[in-house]
Design a protein around this motif. Sequence first.
Motif, PDB file in Angstrom:
ATOM      1  N   HIS A   1       9.276  -2.407   1.290  1.00 20.01           N
ATOM      2  CA  HIS A   1       9.069  -2.597  -0.147  1.00 20.01           C
ATOM      3  C   HIS A   1       7.728  -3.262  -0.426  1.00 20.01           C
ATOM      4  N   VAL A   2       7.342  -4.208   0.421  1.00 22.76           N
ATOM      5  CA  VAL A   2       6.042  -4.871   0.274  1.00 22.76           C
ATOM      6  C   VAL A   2       4.925  -3.844   0.386  1.00 22.76           C
ATOM      7  N   ILE A   3       5.030  -2.958   1.364  1.00 20.52           N
ATOM      8  CA  ILE A   3       4.019  -1.907   1.543  1.00 20.52           C
ATOM      9  C   ILE A   3       3.995  -0.990   0.331  1.00 20.52           C
TER      10      ILE A   3
ATOM     11  N   LEU B   1       1.388   0.890  -4.630  1.00 17.62           N
ATOM     12  CA  LEU B   1       1.458   1.112  -6.074  1.00 17.62           C
ATOM     13  C   LEU B   1       0.370   0.314  -6.798  1.00 17.62           C
ATOM     14  N   GLY B   2       0.181  -0.936  -6.405  1.00 23.55           N
ATOM     15  CA  GLY B   2      -0.854  -1.767  -7.029  1.00 23.55           C
ATOM     16  C   GLY B   2      -2.246  -1.205  -6.810  1.00 23.55           C
ATOM     17  N   MET B   3      -2.541  -0.780  -5.603  1.00 24.80           N
ATOM     18  CA  MET B   3      -3.860  -0.210  -5.305  1.00 24.80           C
ATOM     19  C   MET B   3      -4.089   1.074  -6.104  1.00 24.80           C
TER      20      MET B   3
ATOM     21  N   ARG C   1     -13.494  -4.100  -3.828  1.00 23.15           N
ATOM     22  CA  ARG C   1     -13.828  -3.578  -2.491  1.00 23.15           C
ATOM     23  C   ARG C   1     -12.574  -3.091  -1.770  1.00 23.15           C
ATOM     24  N   LEU C   2     -11.497  -3.863  -1.877  1.00 28.73           N
ATOM     25  CA  LEU C   2     -10.245  -3.459  -1.226  1.00 28.73           C
ATOM     26  C   LEU C   2      -9.711  -2.162  -1.818  1.00 28.73           C
ATOM     27  N   VAL C   3      -9.802  -2.005  -3.124  1.00 26.18           N
ATOM     28  CA  VAL C   3      -9.336  -0.772  -3.769  1.00 26.18           C
ATOM     29  C   VAL C   3     -10.193   0.410  -3.319  1.00 26.18           C
TER      30      VAL C   3
END
Length: 175
Positions: free
Chosen positions: A34-36, A41-43, A96-98
Amino acid sequence: QAKMLFWGRPVRPYLTPGASVTRVDDISRARQEHVIAYKELGMRQLADGTVAVVMLAADLEGCFADDHYRGCMDLGLVSGKSLFQLYFERLIRLKRLVARHQQLRGGSKASRTDVHVAVYVMTNHLNHDTVVSYVKGHGCFGIPPSDVTFFTSESKPLSDASGRLLLGSPSSLVQ
């Protein structure tokens, strides 16, 4: 009748009609899959521009003087950075992460400049000009100015838990 928020209670606060929060979860207790999924989803939502960042800079206690707001002041760190600078630098890291996430998922060779995260900074009538001139004077700390929007919160009287208005002095209300 609006419900009061009692932050000491271990119950989620009541969301007013029109709030865009649809679900609140404690991710620390979630299963790894679920964390993954939440991170994915957030990204995706950040890459699509369907979510934004809201900075709340409207507290009246943050004003030390007419032209000194704590979000604009040196925090005493070795770097000499302010809260605003730290927050905007974290947004650059998030961009940068996105961008990296898009590349790893088979997207185009996106860079952080291709990712736009809308930033809304809420101020109050006392600190608005100071905050806007500080952030814009520092080039929005590397975030494109077109991605940053400033707005002023309304000033309304405060009341206690029983609904009585709070007095700031014998002739004025606390706002």
